[in-house]
Design a protein around this motif. Structure first.
Motif, PDB file in Angstrom:
ATOM      1  N   ASP A 119       0.840  -1.188   0.000  1.00  0.00           N
ATOM      2  CA  ASP A 119       0.000   0.000   0.000  1.00  0.00           C
ATOM      3  C   ASP A 119       0.881   1.246   0.000  1.00  0.00           C
ATOM      4  O   ASP A 119       1.726   1.406   0.872  1.00  0.00           O
ATOM      5  CB  ASP A 119      -0.897  -0.012   1.234  1.00  0.00           C
ATOM      6  N   PRO A 175       0.590   5.327   0.077  1.00  0.00           N
ATOM      7  CA  PRO A 175      -0.376   6.413   0.262  1.00  0.00           C
ATOM      8  C   PRO A 175      -0.435   7.333  -0.956  1.00  0.00           C
ATOM      9  O   PRO A 175       0.576   7.655  -1.561  1.00  0.00           O
ATOM     10  CB  PRO A 175       0.161   7.174   1.475  1.00  0.00           C
ATOM     11  N   ALA A 211      -3.160   0.584  -3.972  1.00  0.00           N
ATOM     12  CA  ALA A 211      -3.106  -0.584  -3.097  1.00  0.00           C
ATOM     13  C   ALA A 211      -2.320  -1.696  -3.795  1.00  0.00           C
ATOM     14  O   ALA A 211      -2.054  -1.618  -4.993  1.00  0.00           O
ATOM     15  CB  ALA A 211      -4.520  -1.053  -2.786  1.00  0.00           C
ATOM     16  N   PRO A 212      -1.951  -2.732  -3.070  1.00  0.00           N
ATOM     17  CA  PRO A 212      -1.232  -3.845  -3.689  1.00  0.00           C
ATOM     18  C   PRO A 212      -2.021  -4.457  -4.842  1.00  0.00           C
ATOM     19  O   PRO A 212      -3.222  -4.650  -4.750  1.00  0.00           O
ATOM     20  CB  PRO A 212      -1.087  -4.850  -2.556  1.00  0.00           C
ATOM     21  N   ASP A 224      -2.394  -2.996  -7.768  1.00  0.00           N
ATOM     22  CA  ASP A 224      -2.773  -1.950  -8.711  1.00  0.00           C
ATOM     23  C   ASP A 224      -1.654  -1.730  -9.723  1.00  0.00           C
ATOM     24  O   ASP A 224      -0.475  -1.720  -9.374  1.00  0.00           O
ATOM     25  CB  ASP A 224      -3.047  -0.622  -8.000  1.00  0.00           C
ATOM     26  N   THR A 256      -2.958  -9.618  -4.758  1.00  0.00           N
ATOM     27  CA  THR A 256      -4.197  -9.110  -4.177  1.00  0.00           C
ATOM     28  C   THR A 256      -4.835 -10.135  -3.236  1.00  0.00           C
ATOM     29  O   THR A 256      -5.396  -9.773  -2.206  1.00  0.00           O
ATOM     30  CB  THR A 256      -5.204  -8.714  -5.270  1.00  0.00           C
ATOM     31  N   GLN A 306      -2.925  -9.989   0.028  1.00  0.00           N
ATOM     32  CA  GLN A 306      -3.219  -8.747   0.735  1.00  0.00           C
ATOM     33  C   GLN A 306      -4.602  -8.791   1.378  1.00  0.00           C
ATOM     34  O   GLN A 306      -4.778  -8.344   2.498  1.00  0.00           O
ATOM     35  CB  GLN A 306      -3.115  -7.554  -0.224  1.00  0.00           C
ATOM     36  N   GLN A 355      -5.809  -7.998   5.270  1.00  0.00           N
ATOM     37  CA  GLN A 355      -6.429  -6.687   5.337  1.00  0.00           C
ATOM     38  C   GLN A 355      -7.716  -6.669   6.149  1.00  0.00           C
ATOM     39  O   GLN A 355      -8.397  -7.680   6.285  1.00  0.00           O
ATOM     40  CB  GLN A 355      -6.725  -6.233   3.906  1.00  0.00           C
ATOM     41  N   ARG A 372       2.920  -2.059   8.919  1.00  0.00           N
ATOM     42  CA  ARG A 372       2.913  -0.951   7.959  1.00  0.00           C
ATOM     43  C   ARG A 372       1.737  -0.014   8.191  1.00  0.00           C
ATOM     44  O   ARG A 372       1.725   1.101   7.688  1.00  0.00           O
ATOM     45  CB  ARG A 372       2.880  -1.500   6.534  1.00  0.00           C
ATOM     46  N   HIS A 380      -7.916   1.616   7.545  1.00  0.00           N
ATOM     47  CA  HIS A 380      -8.682   1.642   6.296  1.00  0.00           C
ATOM     48  C   HIS A 380      -8.435   3.022   5.703  1.00  0.00           C
ATOM     49  O   HIS A 380      -8.119   3.943   6.446  1.00  0.00           O
ATOM     50  CB  HIS A 380     -10.165   1.421   6.639  1.00  0.00           C
ATOM     51  N   PRO A 381      -8.576   3.212   4.402  1.00  0.00           N
ATOM     52  CA  PRO A 381      -8.383   4.564   3.866  1.00  0.00           C
ATOM     53  C   PRO A 381      -9.257   5.623   4.534  1.00  0.00           C
ATOM     54  O   PRO A 381      -8.880   6.793   4.601  1.00  0.00           O
ATOM     55  CB  PRO A 381      -8.741   4.415   2.385  1.00  0.00           C
TER      56      PRO A 381
END
Length: 149
Positions: A8, A10, A14-15, A17, A51, A54, A58, A114, A135-136
């Motif tokens: 991830d 910022p 995200a992983p 992508d 993904t 992750q 997550q 992380r 979370h975002p």
């Protein structure tokens, strides 16, 4: 430069992508820190496994993130560190790994190191704020009490 994110990042993604970034940013920051790999045909096949791995670690969704934030808010987190002398200054510093271990020892939910952001460096005993990005849309702040052992 076309890259596949492995962690991830910022304000980028995200992983898993696939992103297009400037050459210098990719070559000098993302690739050396293993935050991304170069997007090739073979690497694009790895996106599914990245993904999947992750998602296993997550927080599932916004509701689950709020639930975990509530659990973290009820915890009293204490880290025992080796202090140097009467001034209360530590020999080392408290890291994100130390915070994750202390949360786990206090009976809290498992966290990814992380996701823990230690504000500044914790080099003295006392209470210090630590931010956890679950979370975002959900971040929570923990009060970590560092005591001399």
């Amino acid at each position: 430069m076309k890259l596949i994110l492995t962690a991830d990042v910022p304000n980028l993604g995200a992983p898993g992508d696939i992103v297009e970034v400037k050459d210098g940013y990719g070559r000098n920051y993302l690739l050396p820190r293993k935050l991304a790999i170069v997007a090739t045909r073979g690497a694009e096949k790895q996106v599914a496994s990245i993904t999947r791995a992750q998602k296993a670690r997550q927080i599932r969704d916004l509701g689950h993130a709020k639930e975990v934030a509530g659990e973290l808010g009820n915890l009293k987190i204490t880290i025992k560190a080796k202090a140097a002398g009467d001034s209360g200054r530590l020999f080392g510093s408290v890291t994100a790994n130390d915070v994750v271990d202390a949360v786990r020892a206090a009976g809290g939910p498992p966290l990814d190191k992380r996701a823990v952001e230690v504000i500044g460096q914790i080099k003295t005993v006392g209470k210090h704020p630590v931010t956890v990005r679950l979370h975002p849309d959900v971040t929570t702040e923990l009060a970590v009490d560092v005591v001399a052992s």
